[in-house]
Design an enzyme around this catalytic site. Structure first.
Site, PDB file in Angstrom:
ATOM      1  N   SER A 128       0.654  -1.163  -0.069  1.00  0.00           N
ATOM      2  CA  SER A 128       0.062   0.085   0.117  1.00  0.00           C
ATOM      3  C   SER A 128       0.613   1.263  -0.045  1.00  0.00           C
ATOM      4  O   SER A 128       2.026   1.069   0.529  1.00  0.00           O
ATOM      5  CB  SER A 128      -0.858   0.119   1.396  1.00  0.00           C
ATOM      6  OG  SER A 128      -1.676   1.254   1.489  1.00  0.00           O
ATOM      7  N   TYR A 168      -2.302  -0.853  10.340  1.00  0.00           N
ATOM      8  CA  TYR A 168      -2.420  -0.959   8.623  1.00  0.00           C
ATOM      9  C   TYR A 168      -1.136  -0.663   8.414  1.00  0.00           C
ATOM     10  O   TYR A 168      -0.387  -1.299   7.484  1.00  0.00           O
ATOM     11  CB  TYR A 168      -3.412  -0.218   8.189  1.00  0.00           C
ATOM     12  CG  TYR A 168      -3.519  -0.607   6.559  1.00  0.00           C
ATOM     13  CD1 TYR A 168      -4.051  -1.591   6.253  1.00  0.00           C
ATOM     14  CD2 TYR A 168      -3.454   0.522   5.593  1.00  0.00           C
ATOM     15  CE1 TYR A 168      -4.117  -2.099   4.828  1.00  0.00           C
ATOM     16  CE2 TYR A 168      -3.586   0.439   4.542  1.00  0.00           C
ATOM     17  CZ  TYR A 168      -3.764  -0.883   4.138  1.00  0.00           C
ATOM     18  OH  TYR A 168      -4.190  -1.208   2.668  1.00  0.00           O
TER      19      TYR A 168
END
Length: 242
Positions: free
Chosen positions: A127, A140
């Site tokens: 990401s 995350y």
């Protein structure tokens, strides 16, 4: 016919990649935990299901043991949860996200790396969150930063085995996962566009695939700021959220 295995193929980016690679003439092995969900998501194509839970290494080995070798293994499955109260840090949530995104990916490697053909490729979806420390993203972001390091080291150590490695770092993609977000998502792209960017980058043999260009360029520039300045800016962004 080239062969690809895709994890997380029952929704979002993984589903779109499976559909598009099948349309391009690839033999698709679609991996997921739920056979019915996988069959429903990919009902329009011919594919080979591979059912396993990434938290169960023995089950992964069993599921892939008889599969023919792959030209491309694309590890895409992941999850996202946010820590809303840093003062009362949710360690269970943190461990859960790390286990799914980082440990789950690592669990796939012993079973799948030996099944990649010499001259083949491993691709891992991380990401763009790892460019900068972002609010609420302790779990995350840490999981994806760990993936970045894991993939970059694999890219070095798999050279003698003639396995190329690609790190994929998307921005915001419109998927069931991001539809849960309660904040603005600048530069958001569709799963269709994300799939196109990923497939194009892999076809060119890129070691890192980052998109969309505008968001990634902005994040790169912001990442060069002194940390103190970025923290103040990030706090202002948090206060400006509705």
């Amino acid at each position: 016919m080239k062969r690809i295995l895709i994890t997380g193929a029952s929704s979002g980016i993984g589903q779109q990649l499976a559909l598009d690679y099948a349309a391009d003439g690839w033999q698709v092995v679609a991996a997921g935990r739920d056979a019915d969900k996988l069959a429903h998501a990919l009902a329009s194509i011919n594919f080979e299901p591979c059912i396993f839970d990434m938290q169960e290494p023995a089950a992964i080995h069993k599921a892939v043991a008889e599969l023919a070798p792959f030209d491309l293994v694309l590890l895409n499955a992941g999850n996202c949860e946010y820590i809303d109260d840093a003062l009362h840090f949710d360690a269970e949530l943190f461990a859960r996200v790390i286990n799914v995104n980082l440990v789950g990916t690592a669990n796939c490697l012993p079973a799948l790396l030996p099944r990649i053909k010499r001259g083949g490729r491993l691709a891992v979806v991380s990401s763009s969150v790892s460019f900068l420390p972002l609010p609420r993203s302790q779990a995350y972001g840490a999981s994806k930063a760990g993936l970045d390091y894991l993939v970059r080291t694999l890219a070095i150590d798999l050279v003698p085995h003639q396995i190329a490695v690609s790190l994929i770092r998307p921005g915001f993609v419109d998927t069931p996962l991001t539809q849960k977000n309660d904040f603005a998502m600048p530069g958001q792209v569709t799963a269709l566009k994300a799939s196109a960017a990923i497939r194009q980058g892999l076809a060119k043999g890129k070691s890192e695939i980052c998109f969309p260009f505008g968001l990634i360029s902005t994040l790169r520039l912001l990442s060069w700021l002194p940390q103190g300045l970025w923290r103040r800016l990030a706090q202002r962004l948090v206060r400006s959220q509705p």
